[in-house]
Design a protein around this motif. Sequence first.
Motif, PDB file in Angstrom:
ATOM      1  N   SER A   1      -0.627  -0.391   3.685  1.00 12.87           N
ATOM      2  CA  SER A   1      -0.308  -1.894   3.214  1.00 12.87           C
ATOM      3  C   SER A   1       1.524  -1.777   2.909  1.00 12.87           C
ATOM      4  O   SER A   1       1.939  -0.781   2.735  1.00 12.87           O
ATOM      5  CB  SER A   1      -0.871  -2.214   1.971  1.00 12.87           C
ATOM      6  OG  SER A   1      -0.479  -1.470   0.760  1.00 12.87           O
ATOM      7  N   PRO A   2       2.175  -2.827   3.024  1.00 14.77           N
ATOM      8  CA  PRO A   2       3.332  -3.187   2.824  1.00 14.77           C
ATOM      9  C   PRO A   2       3.985  -2.417   1.295  1.00 14.77           C
ATOM     10  O   PRO A   2       5.113  -1.765   1.150  1.00 14.77           O
ATOM     11  CB  PRO A   2       3.956  -4.327   2.990  1.00 14.77           C
ATOM     12  CG  PRO A   2       2.726  -4.990   3.926  1.00 14.77           C
ATOM     13  CD  PRO A   2       1.564  -4.210   3.620  1.00 14.77           C
TER      14      PRO A   2
ATOM     15  N   SER B   1       4.162  -6.610  -4.211  1.00 10.50           N
ATOM     16  CA  SER B   1       4.628  -5.289  -4.522  1.00 10.50           C
ATOM     17  C   SER B   1       4.022  -4.997  -5.800  1.00 10.50           C
ATOM     18  O   SER B   1       3.926  -3.642  -6.407  1.00 10.50           O
ATOM     19  CB  SER B   1       6.342  -5.325  -4.927  1.00 10.50           C
ATOM     20  OG  SER B   1       6.352  -6.300  -5.766  1.00 10.50           O
TER      21      SER B   1
ATOM     22  N   ARG C   1       3.549   1.232   1.409  1.00 12.57           N
ATOM     23  CA  ARG C   1       4.686   1.832   2.254  1.00 12.57           C
ATOM     24  C   ARG C   1       5.974   1.845   1.557  1.00 12.57           C
ATOM     25  O   ARG C   1       6.973   2.924   1.421  1.00 12.57           O
ATOM     26  CB  ARG C   1       4.997   1.116   3.515  1.00 12.57           C
ATOM     27  CG  ARG C   1       4.012   1.411   4.513  1.00 12.57           C
ATOM     28  CD  ARG C   1       4.448   1.182   5.967  1.00 12.57           C
ATOM     29  NE  ARG C   1       4.591  -0.370   6.140  1.00 12.57           N
ATOM     30  CZ  ARG C   1       3.671  -1.320   6.421  1.00 12.57           C
ATOM     31  NH1 ARG C   1       2.461  -0.685   6.706  1.00 12.57           N
ATOM     32  NH2 ARG C   1       4.142  -2.392   6.373  1.00 12.57           N
TER      33      ARG C   1
END
Length: 165
Positions: free
Chosen positions: A13-14, A4, A17
Amino acid sequence: MNASSAPPSAAGSPARRAWMAVLARTSRAELETALARALGGAPAPAYDWLRPPQTGLAMVRGRVGGTGNAFNLGEATVTRATLRLRAHDGETATVGVACHLGRDKRRAELAALADALLQQPARHAQLHAELIAPLAQRLAAQRAERRDEAASTKVEFFTMVRGDA
C-alpha cells in the motif's frame, strides 16, 4: 481518515511504502529515541525472527541521462531484517520488514519492529502521529536545507550583446 493515517490493507500500500521510506532513511539513534517515546517507555513487544538482521550487497543500477539505457553502477552494502510480533489477546501476528543502506543491524531491527507495530490497527494512528510524522518532517527539513545550500552556490551565466556599431 486520509491515506497516510489509515492502516494499510495490503503489503504494497502507498501508506506503508511511505512509512518504510521514512524508517529506511532515519538514523539508529533517532529510531531508538522515537520508538521509545512512541511506546511510552513500555518495553518493546515480544517478537520472533523470521530473518535475523543480515548484511549483504545489492547492485545499484543507473540510467544514461536518467532515462536512457540501464547500466550497473556498482554495489552498495545493505542490511535487512524480518520479524513477527507474538500475538496476544486476540491480536493478529504482524510481520515487519526493514532494509536500509549500511551495516547497522540494530537499526534494521528497530525499523522492522516499527513496521510491524504500525500494521496493528489498535496502535497505528498513535504510532504514525508520534513516530512517522515527526521523522518525516525532520527528513523533509533536511532535504530542504540541502536544496537551499545547493541553490546558494548556483551561478548564472549570461552573455552581453554588443550594440550595433
